[in-house]
Scaffold this motif. Sequence first.
Motif, mmCIF file in Angstrom:
data_model
loop_
_atom_site.group_PDB
_atom_site.id
_atom_site.type_symbol
_atom_site.label_atom_id
_atom_site.label_comp_id
_atom_site.label_asym_id
_atom_site.label_seq_id
_atom_site.Cartn_x
_atom_site.Cartn_y
_atom_site.Cartn_z
ATOM 1 N N ASP A 64 0.877 -1.177 0.000
ATOM 2 C CA ASP A 64 0.000 0.000 0.000
ATOM 3 C C ASP A 64 0.912 1.225 0.000
ATOM 4 O OD1 ASP A 64 -1.588 2.170 0.652
ATOM 5 O OD2 ASP A 64 -2.793 1.072 2.123
ATOM 6 N N VAL A 65 0.977 1.921 -1.128
ATOM 7 C CA VAL A 65 1.962 3.009 -1.257
ATOM 8 C C VAL A 65 1.710 4.139 -0.244
ATOM 9 C CG1 VAL A 65 2.533 2.593 -3.689
ATOM 10 C CG2 VAL A 65 0.674 4.182 -3.116
ATOM 11 N N GLY A 66 0.469 4.255 0.209
ATOM 12 C CA GLY A 66 0.148 5.325 1.165
ATOM 13 C C GLY A 66 0.398 4.937 2.605
ATOM 14 N N ASN A 67 0.816 3.695 2.834
ATOM 15 C CA ASN A 67 1.055 3.217 4.196
ATOM 16 C C ASN A 67 2.567 3.118 4.415
ATOM 17 O OD1 ASN A 67 1.706 1.172 6.230
ATOM 18 N ND2 ASN A 67 -0.502 0.878 6.381
ATOM 19 N N GLY A 93 -2.813 5.339 -7.713
ATOM 20 C CA GLY A 93 -3.526 6.572 -7.377
ATOM 21 C C GLY A 93 -4.999 6.314 -7.211
ATOM 22 N N THR A 94 -5.668 7.302 -6.635
ATOM 23 C CA THR A 94 -7.098 7.182 -6.416
ATOM 24 C C THR A 94 -7.751 8.540 -6.650
ATOM 25 O OG1 THR A 94 -8.740 6.322 -4.868
ATOM 26 C CG2 THR A 94 -7.056 7.731 -3.927
ATOM 27 N N CYS A 95 -9.073 8.524 -6.790
ATOM 28 C CA CYS A 95 -9.789 9.791 -6.981
ATOM 29 C C CYS A 95 -11.058 9.790 -6.142
ATOM 30 C CB CYS A 95 -10.140 9.970 -8.463
ATOM 31 S SG CYS A 95 -11.056 11.492 -8.778
ATOM 32 N N GLU A 96 -11.240 10.828 -5.359
ATOM 33 C CA GLU A 96 -12.512 11.050 -4.648
ATOM 34 C C GLU A 96 -12.886 12.496 -4.903
ATOM 35 O OE1 GLU A 96 -12.682 9.781 -0.508
ATOM 36 O OE2 GLU A 96 -11.204 8.211 -0.904
ATOM 37 N N TYR A 97 -14.098 12.711 -5.408
ATOM 38 C CA TYR A 97 -14.550 14.087 -5.633
ATOM 39 C C TYR A 97 -15.202 14.637 -4.382
ATOM 40 C CZ TYR A 97 -13.583 13.456 -10.556
ATOM 41 O OH TYR A 97 -12.942 13.246 -11.739
ATOM 42 N N ARG A 110 -7.186 10.470 2.444
ATOM 43 C CA ARG A 110 -7.083 9.223 1.654
ATOM 44 C C ARG A 110 -6.482 9.521 0.279
ATOM 45 N NH1 ARG A 110 -12.141 8.008 3.920
ATOM 46 N NH2 ARG A 110 -13.251 8.864 2.122
ATOM 47 N N VAL A 111 -6.953 10.608 -0.323
ATOM 48 C CA VAL A 111 -6.484 10.959 -1.659
ATOM 49 C C VAL A 111 -4.997 11.355 -1.618
ATOM 50 C CG1 VAL A 111 -6.760 12.620 -3.543
ATOM 51 C CG2 VAL A 111 -8.780 11.575 -2.496
ATOM 52 N N PHE A 112 -4.639 12.168 -0.642
ATOM 53 C CA PHE A 112 -3.233 12.589 -0.541
ATOM 54 C C PHE A 112 -2.327 11.404 -0.158
ATOM 55 C CE2 PHE A 112 -2.024 17.006 -1.221
ATOM 56 C CZ PHE A 112 -3.238 17.541 -1.595
ATOM 57 N N ASP A 113 -2.830 10.499 0.692
ATOM 58 C CA ASP A 113 -2.012 9.335 1.087
ATOM 59 C C ASP A 113 -1.631 8.519 -0.148
ATOM 60 O OD1 ASP A 113 -1.772 9.802 3.753
ATOM 61 O OD2 ASP A 113 -3.376 8.449 4.380
ATOM 62 N N ALA A 114 -2.611 8.235 -0.998
ATOM 63 C CA ALA A 114 -2.312 7.405 -2.181
ATOM 64 C C ALA A 114 -1.540 8.204 -3.229
ATOM 65 C CB ALA A 114 -3.610 6.867 -2.778
ATOM 66 N N PHE A 117 1.635 11.106 -0.859
ATOM 67 C CA PHE A 117 2.581 10.413 0.037
ATOM 68 C C PHE A 117 2.968 9.056 -0.560
ATOM 69 C CE2 PHE A 117 0.651 13.556 2.848
ATOM 70 C CZ PHE A 117 1.817 14.189 3.240
ATOM 71 N N GLY A 118 2.063 8.476 -1.371
ATOM 72 C CA GLY A 118 2.386 7.236 -2.069
ATOM 73 C C GLY A 118 3.554 7.437 -3.025
ATOM 74 N N LEU A 119 3.570 8.590 -3.665
ATOM 75 C CA LEU A 119 4.671 8.907 -4.594
ATOM 76 C C LEU A 119 5.985 9.082 -3.825
ATOM 77 C CD1 LEU A 119 5.666 9.822 -7.441
ATOM 78 C CD2 LEU A 119 4.965 12.133 -6.798
ATOM 79 N N VAL A 120 5.911 9.804 -2.703
ATOM 80 C CA VAL A 120 7.123 10.024 -1.896
ATOM 81 C C VAL A 120 7.651 8.670 -1.402
ATOM 82 C CG1 VAL A 120 8.084 11.165 0.148
ATOM 83 C CG2 VAL A 120 6.277 12.307 -1.180
ATOM 84 N N ASN A 121 6.724 7.831 -0.916
ATOM 85 C CA ASN A 121 7.135 6.502 -0.418
ATOM 86 C C ASN A 121 7.747 5.645 -1.533
ATOM 87 O OD1 ASN A 121 6.607 6.410 2.356
ATOM 88 N ND2 ASN A 121 4.419 6.021 2.049
ATOM 89 N N THR A 122 7.194 5.785 -2.739
ATOM 90 C CA THR A 122 7.704 4.981 -3.866
ATOM 91 C C THR A 122 9.123 5.409 -4.219
ATOM 92 O OG1 THR A 122 5.457 4.712 -4.675
ATOM 93 C CG2 THR A 122 7.209 4.276 -6.259
ATOM 94 N N LEU A 123 9.366 6.721 -4.223
ATOM 95 C CA LEU A 123 10.729 7.195 -4.512
ATOM 96 C C LEU A 123 11.677 6.770 -3.391
ATOM 97 C CD1 LEU A 123 12.680 8.721 -6.329
ATOM 98 C CD2 LEU A 123 12.062 10.833 -5.127
ATOM 99 N N ARG A 124 11.196 6.888 -2.142
ATOM 100 C CA ARG A 124 12.044 6.511 -0.994
ATOM 101 C C ARG A 124 12.459 5.042 -1.075
ATOM 102 N NH1 ARG A 124 10.805 5.971 4.850
ATOM 103 N NH2 ARG A 124 8.626 5.956 4.233
#
Length: 262
Positions: A64-67, A93-97, A110-114, A117-124
């Motif tokens: 889970d990239v956001g975890n 990624g995910t989308c919630e309107y 939830r949206v920012f986590d995926a 922060f998911g992107l930051v975690n993936t690069l890390r």
Amino acid sequence: MADAATWSSKLNIWVTGAGSGIGEALVRRLIAEGHFVIISGRNRAPLLAIQQAAPTRVKVLDCDVGNDQSMVSAASDLQEITDQLDLVIACAGTCEYDEGLTLDIDSYRRVFDANFFGLVNTLRASLPLLGGSRAPVFVAVGSLSSVIGFPRAEAYGASKAAVDYFTQAVRADTSLTSLRTVLVRPGFIDTPLTRKNDFDMPFLMAPEKAAERILSGIKAGRHTIDFPRRLSWPLRLLRFFSPVWFRLIAPRMTRIQKLRKA
Ligand SMILES: NC(=O)c1ccc[n+]([C@@H]2O[C@H](COP(=O)([O-])OP(=O)(O)OC[C@H]3O[C@@H](n4cnc5c(N)ncnc54)[C@H](OP(=O)(O)O)[C@@H]3O)[C@@H](O)[C@H]2O)c1
């Protein structure tokens, strides 16, 4: 990576968000090109189905990239699988309107986590392995929604604007190194993410076509890959002439007629 010679060799690649939509289409092309591909998502079942295409060249790494904790484990699993990554595509990624400007903070998180922060975690998780490649490439999947403010997209568009800035800052910070960062900003692509949309999506594109655009842009050495042009150019123009957007177009799109009272 920009040079054809690099692409003619077999690359070690990690793709997140690989179980469906754009990520799955990218992975299927990369497998067909003969690369070694590590595929990630939260649900193993779709990843295992994709792995069947080339069981020895595809490794499943569910995370889970956001975890943050999940991504610490993913980082060590990655190092067990390979000692080098040539290309990483952060596609999860995910989308919630935000219907009616509720400003529901849990939804925004939830949206920012995926997406962010998911992107930051993936690069890390991948940076130490990208360091082992001669010409490493890190690709972040943003969205054309970050070009200008769309009604109901407060959370999604803001998370993708954060993706834009983060990617540019990483590019600036690594400008003395061999790392190439690429920002991909698709328009509307026909995937599970957009199938729940209840509005017209101009120039809707198949995920296979999107994957083709993304990979040809990466191979051509581009730093930003916006598509389709029929959507990206008008949006960029509207950003420049923003009164046209906010006075003429946005009022036709918003569903809010008046503000809620306390
Ligand atoms: N479709 C479009 O029109 C469009 C336009 C612009 C940008 N994008 C971006 O393109 C990317 C791919 O979207 P898509 O349209 O292909 O949608 P999709 O089919 O829903 O794919 C998103 C993938 O991300 C994975 N995912 C979601 N949250 C995750 C998490 N926390 N950790 C790990 N994996 C996660 C999902 O798998 P699991 O649920 O199994 O984890 C899913 O396979 C997204 O970043 C999206 O924002 C899409």
